[in-house]
Motif scaffolding. Structure first.
Motif, short mmCIF file in Angstrom:
data_model
loop_
_atom_site.label_atom_id
_atom_site.label_comp_id
_atom_site.label_asym_id
_atom_site.label_seq_id
_atom_site.Cartn_x
_atom_site.Cartn_y
_atom_site.Cartn_z
N SER A 39 0.84 -1.20 0.00
CA SER A 39 0.00 0.00 0.00
C SER A 39 0.87 1.25 0.00
O SER A 39 0.56 2.24 -0.67
N ARG A 40 2.00 1.22 0.74
CA ARG A 40 2.90 2.37 0.76
C ARG A 40 3.65 2.51 -0.55
O ARG A 40 3.95 3.61 -0.98
N LEU A 41 3.94 1.40 -1.20
CA LEU A 41 4.60 1.47 -2.50
C LEU A 41 3.68 2.11 -3.54
O LEU A 41 4.09 2.96 -4.31
N PHE A 42 2.42 1.70 -3.53
CA PHE A 42 1.48 2.21 -4.53
C PHE A 42 0.93 3.59 -4.19
O PHE A 42 0.47 4.30 -5.08
N TRP A 43 0.93 3.97 -2.92
CA TRP A 43 0.54 5.32 -2.52
C TRP A 43 1.65 5.86 -1.62
O TRP A 43 1.57 5.85 -0.40
N PRO A 44 2.74 6.33 -2.26
CA PRO A 44 3.94 6.67 -1.50
C PRO A 44 3.81 7.95 -0.69
O PRO A 44 2.94 8.78 -0.94
N VAL A 53 11.18 17.46 -4.25
CA VAL A 53 10.19 16.50 -3.77
C VAL A 53 10.76 15.12 -4.08
O VAL A 53 11.03 14.78 -5.24
N LEU A 54 10.96 14.34 -3.01
CA LEU A 54 11.60 13.04 -3.14
C LEU A 54 10.71 11.94 -2.62
O LEU A 54 9.94 12.14 -1.67
N TRP A 55 10.82 10.78 -3.24
CA TRP A 55 10.11 9.60 -2.76
C TRP A 55 10.75 9.18 -1.45
O TRP A 55 11.93 8.85 -1.39
N GLU A 56 9.97 9.17 -0.40
CA GLU A 56 10.45 8.84 0.95
C GLU A 56 11.03 7.43 1.01
O GLU A 56 11.96 7.17 1.77
N LEU A 110 2.00 1.46 -10.95
CA LEU A 110 2.74 2.36 -10.05
C LEU A 110 2.77 3.78 -10.60
O LEU A 110 2.56 4.74 -9.86
N ARG A 111 3.03 3.91 -11.89
CA ARG A 111 3.05 5.24 -12.51
C ARG A 111 1.73 5.97 -12.29
O ARG A 111 1.70 7.13 -11.88
N ASN A 112 0.63 5.27 -12.52
CA ASN A 112 -0.68 5.89 -12.34
C ASN A 112 -0.92 6.29 -10.88
O ASN A 112 -1.43 7.37 -10.60
N ARG A 119 -0.28 14.50 -7.48
CA ARG A 119 -1.28 15.54 -7.76
C ARG A 119 -2.07 15.90 -6.51
O ARG A 119 -2.41 17.07 -6.30
N GLU A 120 -2.36 14.89 -5.68
CA GLU A 120 -3.09 15.17 -4.45
C GLU A 120 -2.24 15.96 -3.45
O GLU A 120 -2.70 16.92 -2.86
N LYS A 121 -1.00 15.55 -3.28
CA LYS A 121 -0.12 16.17 -2.28
C LYS A 121 0.41 17.53 -2.74
O LYS A 121 0.59 18.44 -1.93
#
Length: 145
Positions: A39-44, A53-56, A110-112, A119-121
């Motif tokens: 879930s964290r991978l797909f909604w990082p 802005v970096l992927w945590e 994953l891209r989607n 876009r949300e954040k």
């Protein structure tokens, strides 16, 4: 590729009676820890560092500082360099047509998801979220435009 088209899932489903589906495969083969990690991978989650802005999930302060020096602190270049997920680094699979198609399908999902999460954040930043096809397999990456 659908889950039912992959040999591992198809074989498991065909060994059962009734009308099992891919969700049943997940139910019987996946722990809650795996679900949570997926879930964290797909909604990082993301981390803001020095205008980037970096992927945590892959953020490493020492690696960031090295690239920050190398790329003269340019946020777009830093994001494009650091925010890369090489699918073959996290998914153990064979070099077969079925596994390659599965990697491509997972990368597209994953891209989607990453695009929607960004876009949300960060609704005021225009990001490009891409899948890069390489000889070794797909890479999912994002950076601001």
């Amino acid at each position: 590729m659908t889950p039912e088209e992959h040999p591992e899932v198809s074989s498991w489903l065909n060994s059962l009676t009734g009308n099992p589906r891919y969700i049943n495969f997940l139910t019987h083969n996946t722990s809650i820890g795996v679900w949570l990690s997926l879930s964290r991978l797909f909604w990082p989650h993301f981390k803001e560092v020095q205008g980037c802005v970096l992927w945590e999930g892959f953020y490493n302060p020492d690696n960031f500082q090295m690239w920050h020096r190398e790329l003269n602190g340019d946020p777009q270049s830093l994001e494009a360099t650091i925010n890369r997920l090489r699918m073959w680094d996290i998914i153990d699979c064979e070099d077969s047509p079925a596994d390659n198609a599965a990697l491509d399908s997972i990368a597209d999902s994953l891209r989607n998801c990453w695009d929607a999460a960004l876009r949300e954040k960060y609704p005021n930043i225009d990001f490009s979220v891409v899948v890069i096809a390489t000889e070794d397999g797909p890479i999912v990456s994002f950076a601001r435009r």
